[in-house]
Design a protein around this motif. Structure first.
Motif, PDB file in Angstrom:
ATOM      1  N   ALA A 101      -2.677   3.144   6.149  1.00 50.48           N
ATOM      2  CA  ALA A 101      -1.268   2.608   6.021  1.00 50.48           C
ATOM      3  C   ALA A 101      -1.520   0.840   6.458  1.00 50.48           C
ATOM      4  O   ALA A 101      -0.963   0.065   6.221  1.00 50.48           O
ATOM      5  CB  ALA A 101      -0.270   2.932   6.798  1.00 50.48           C
ATOM      6  N   ALA A 102      -2.618   0.676   7.315  1.00 48.48           N
ATOM      7  CA  ALA A 102      -2.592  -0.657   7.732  1.00 48.48           C
ATOM      8  C   ALA A 102      -3.693  -1.855   6.863  1.00 48.48           C
ATOM      9  O   ALA A 102      -3.867  -2.816   7.147  1.00 48.48           O
ATOM     10  CB  ALA A 102      -3.172  -0.843   9.284  1.00 48.48           C
ATOM     11  N   GLY A 103      -4.089  -1.311   5.781  1.00 46.11           N
ATOM     12  CA  GLY A 103      -4.830  -1.719   4.774  1.00 46.11           C
ATOM     13  C   GLY A 103      -4.317  -2.755   3.939  1.00 46.11           C
ATOM     14  O   GLY A 103      -3.030  -2.943   4.032  1.00 46.11           O
ATOM     15  N   GLY A 104      -4.911  -3.315   2.975  1.00 48.63           N
ATOM     16  CA  GLY A 104      -4.396  -4.275   1.969  1.00 48.63           C
ATOM     17  C   GLY A 104      -3.306  -3.755   1.159  1.00 48.63           C
ATOM     18  O   GLY A 104      -2.261  -4.485   1.003  1.00 48.63           O
TER      19      GLY A 104
ATOM     20  N   VAL B 163      -7.619   7.493   0.575  1.00 50.46           N
ATOM     21  CA  VAL B 163      -9.035   7.615   1.268  1.00 50.46           C
ATOM     22  C   VAL B 163      -9.546   8.755   0.593  1.00 50.46           C
ATOM     23  O   VAL B 163     -10.747   8.872   0.534  1.00 50.46           O
ATOM     24  CB  VAL B 163      -8.359   8.296   2.681  1.00 50.46           C
ATOM     25  N   GLY B 164      -9.036  10.002   0.198  1.00 51.92           N
ATOM     26  CA  GLY B 164      -9.828  11.063  -0.446  1.00 51.92           C
ATOM     27  C   GLY B 164     -10.502  12.155   0.361  1.00 51.92           C
ATOM     28  O   GLY B 164     -10.241  11.946   1.791  1.00 51.92           O
ATOM     29  N   GLY B 165     -11.086  12.920  -0.167  1.00 49.62           N
ATOM     30  CA  GLY B 165     -11.870  13.797   0.639  1.00 49.62           C
ATOM     31  C   GLY B 165     -10.756  14.683   1.616  1.00 49.62           C
ATOM     32  O   GLY B 165      -9.878  15.064   1.234  1.00 49.62           O
ATOM     33  N   GLY B 166     -11.338  14.758   2.951  1.00 53.21           N
ATOM     34  CA  GLY B 166     -10.334  15.630   3.941  1.00 53.21           C
ATOM     35  C   GLY B 166      -9.084  15.023   3.970  1.00 53.21           C
ATOM     36  O   GLY B 166      -8.043  15.819   4.286  1.00 53.21           O
TER      37      GLY B 166
ATOM     38  N   GLY C 230      -6.583   5.905  -5.129  1.00 48.94           N
ATOM     39  CA  GLY C 230      -8.051   5.478  -4.852  1.00 48.94           C
ATOM     40  C   GLY C 230      -8.541   6.489  -3.957  1.00 48.94           C
ATOM     41  O   GLY C 230      -7.799   7.650  -3.427  1.00 48.94           O
ATOM     42  N   PHE C 231      -9.797   6.498  -3.567  1.00 48.39           N
ATOM     43  CA  PHE C 231     -10.599   7.333  -2.764  1.00 48.39           C
ATOM     44  C   PHE C 231     -11.759   6.863  -1.963  1.00 48.39           C
ATOM     45  O   PHE C 231     -12.976   6.932  -2.289  1.00 48.39           O
ATOM     46  CB  PHE C 231     -10.918   8.757  -3.495  1.00 48.39           C
ATOM     47  N   ILE C 232     -11.339   5.756  -1.336  1.00 50.12           N
ATOM     48  CA  ILE C 232     -12.387   4.756  -0.553  1.00 50.12           C
ATOM     49  C   ILE C 232     -13.401   5.592   0.047  1.00 50.12           C
ATOM     50  O   ILE C 232     -14.384   5.029   0.240  1.00 50.12           O
ATOM     51  CB  ILE C 232     -11.662   3.841   0.320  1.00 50.12           C
ATOM     52  N   SER C 233     -13.336   6.945   0.754  1.00 48.46           N
ATOM     53  CA  SER C 233     -14.005   7.525   1.488  1.00 48.46           C
ATOM     54  C   SER C 233     -15.453   7.877   0.744  1.00 48.46           C
ATOM     55  O   SER C 233     -16.429   8.229   1.345  1.00 48.46           O
ATOM     56  CB  SER C 233     -13.650   8.669   2.029  1.00 48.46           C
ATOM     57  N   GLY C 234     -15.206   7.745  -0.717  1.00 48.52           N
ATOM     58  CA  GLY C 234     -16.694   8.168  -1.224  1.00 48.52           C
ATOM     59  C   GLY C 234     -17.315   6.956  -2.289  1.00 48.52           C
ATOM     60  O   GLY C 234     -18.212   7.229  -2.680  1.00 48.52           O
TER      61      GLY C 234
ATOM     62  N   ILE D  98     -17.535   9.622  -5.685  1.00 49.45           N
ATOM     63  CA  ILE D  98     -16.540  10.770  -5.228  1.00 49.45           C
ATOM     64  C   ILE D  98     -16.709  11.462  -3.887  1.00 49.45           C
ATOM     65  O   ILE D  98     -17.842  12.005  -3.967  1.00 49.45           O
ATOM     66  CB  ILE D  98     -16.290  11.738  -6.631  1.00 49.45           C
ATOM     67  N   PRO D  99     -15.742  11.342  -3.010  1.00 48.52           N
ATOM     68  CA  PRO D  99     -15.851  12.110  -1.997  1.00 48.52           C
ATOM     69  C   PRO D  99     -15.733  13.634  -2.122  1.00 48.52           C
ATOM     70  O   PRO D  99     -15.155  14.070  -3.016  1.00 48.52           O
ATOM     71  CB  PRO D  99     -14.639  11.561  -1.135  1.00 48.52           C
ATOM     72  N   PRO D 100     -16.304  14.401  -1.441  1.00 47.40           N
ATOM     73  CA  PRO D 100     -16.227  16.091  -1.318  1.00 47.40           C
ATOM     74  C   PRO D 100     -14.543  16.329  -1.362  1.00 47.40           C
ATOM     75  O   PRO D 100     -13.811  15.671  -0.448  1.00 47.40           O
ATOM     76  CB  PRO D 100     -16.943  16.464  -0.362  1.00 47.40           C
TER      77      PRO D 100
END
Length: 398
Positions: free
Chosen positions: A200-203, A267-270, A289-293, A300-302
């Motif tokens: 939430a504190a991102g761009g 964020v994605g993933g977990g 998006g899913f920046i964690s991957g 692509i994150p798991p």
């Protein structure tokens, strides 16, 4: 059609100065050098050099430092319908890595120029472009490729006139527009609903928080530090959750037993798994998006999605993807509205210029590498921007 070509088409839908109704631009100056039949260049007033530095993708890789090299090249000459922009600031996006790894358009092979968005001063333009622009105008642009350079040629139709070369204006064309349109078109927000914004504190997260709050919603925002939690409170977030200090899943189960109505997820993933499990009946999860991957080879994150159909069915919930180029008909209204809110002091456009980074503020083209690392380390509060040229270098001597 590639995403960049779609973005280019979308920029044409902005409507130029019409998108900035209510925002007054700086006084325009006349072109002083008409010695060229095809283009006008303010050589004396702007001290245009013959060469410049730019960042070029030379090999495909999700490792930005491995994929991109700084090179010296000739300053380009604008075509008939183009602007030559001396970049003052450029924006850093999570998808810069997707671009450097070739995921956006597999048909494009290295070398190709990097960078999606910038803001700066028009120092040259083509004859057709001069019908709506002049030397000394300040414009923002996105999606053309080649923003990570000291000078960029931008089709005039793809530029957005702005009052000044302030980095705050660079937060709106991509990050702000994504939040505005996604929540309006896919979020179906209603007063009294609960909205969860991840990162939430991102761009873009900072805008999702503010727009959800303006809609009368109770807003939850995830972040990674107490500093970011404080920032989220300052922009209206009702319940910041510092996942470095609190268990996100347990906190949501305890404090929101009926679930959340809308999730703005990047964020994605977990984190996405927790978000799915936290949906209320008829809840909507928007994937932006899913920046964690992104830094992985696949990008692509798991994600354990075997039971996803069951979970959505049991709650009559939905998962919706959002890709800005698919919503270009909404772009002009979104940008106009955000510019008006900012002009009236009703919208916070937080920028992170790297003041707290180990090596200091991001100044100069080569600091783009540090800025990308900084963002992926989760250090930023707001939109990460790099100052390409200092004020003295970007001001005409006219």
């Amino acid at each position: 059609m590639s995403s960049l070509r779609l973005l280019r088409s979308g920029a044409r839908a902005i409507g130029g100065a019409d998108a900035l109704s209510g925002v007054h631009s700086a006084a325009r100056r006349s072109i002083i050098d008409m010695s060229y039949s095809a283009h006008f260049m303010d050589f004396k007033g702007s001290s245009i050099p013959s060469t410049m530095r730019k960042l070029v993708v030379t090999t495909l890789s999700p490792n930005f430092r491995e994929a991109v090299r700084a090179q010296t090249a000739a300053v380009p000459t604008p075509g008939d319908a183009d602007l030559l922009v001396r970049n003052r600031f450029v924006g850093i996006n999570a998808s810069d890595i997707n671009y450097s790894s070739g995921r956006y358009d597999p048909s494009v092979k290295p070398p190709f120029d990097a960078g999606f968005e910038g803001i700066g001063e028009v120092v040259g333009l083509g004859l057709s472009a001069s019908s709506r622009h002049t030397v000394g105008d300040t414009v923002a642009y996105f999606g053309t490729g080649g923003a990570f350079a000291e000078y960029t040629v931008v089709p005039a139709k793809e530029s957005v006139p702005v009052p000044a070369a302030r980095p705050e204006f660079l937060t709106l064309p991509v990050s702000g527009a994504t939040a505005y349109i996604a929540l309006k078109r896919l979020g179906e927000l209603a007063k009294g609903q609960t909205v969860l914004v991840t990162a939430a504190a991102g761009g873009t997260g900072q805008f999702a928080v503010q727009f959800a709050k303006r809609a009368g919603c109770h807003v939850i925002g995830t972040c990674s530090s107490d500093e970011k939690a404080g920032f989220l409170k300052s922009i209206g977030c009702d319940r910041p959750i510092n996942y470095a200090a609190e268990d996100l899943a347990k906190t949501l189960r305890k404090e929101y037993p009926k679930g959340v109505d809308v999730v703005y997820e990047s964020v994605g993933g977990g984190v996405m798994e927790v978000a799915v499990n936290s949906l209320a009946n008829k809840g909507r999860l928007i994937v932006i998006g899913f920046i964690s991957g992104y830094q992985s080879q696949s990008g692509i994150p798991p994600f354990r999605g075997d039971t996803l159909p069951v979970k959505l069915l049991q709650k009559s919930a939905s998962m919706r993807g959002f890709f800005l180029p698919h919503f270009l008909s909404d772009y002009g209204e979104a940008l106009s509205s955000m510019m008006q809110m900012f002009a009236e002091g009703k919208l916070v456009c937080e920028v992170d210029r790297g003041d707290l980074a180990p090596e200091g503020r991001f100044v100069g083209l080569e600091s783009v590498f540090r800025a990308v690392d900084y963002m992926y380390a989760g250090k930023n509060v707001g939109k990460v921007v790099v100052e390409v040229a200092p004020p003295s270098a970007s001001s005409s001597k006219l």
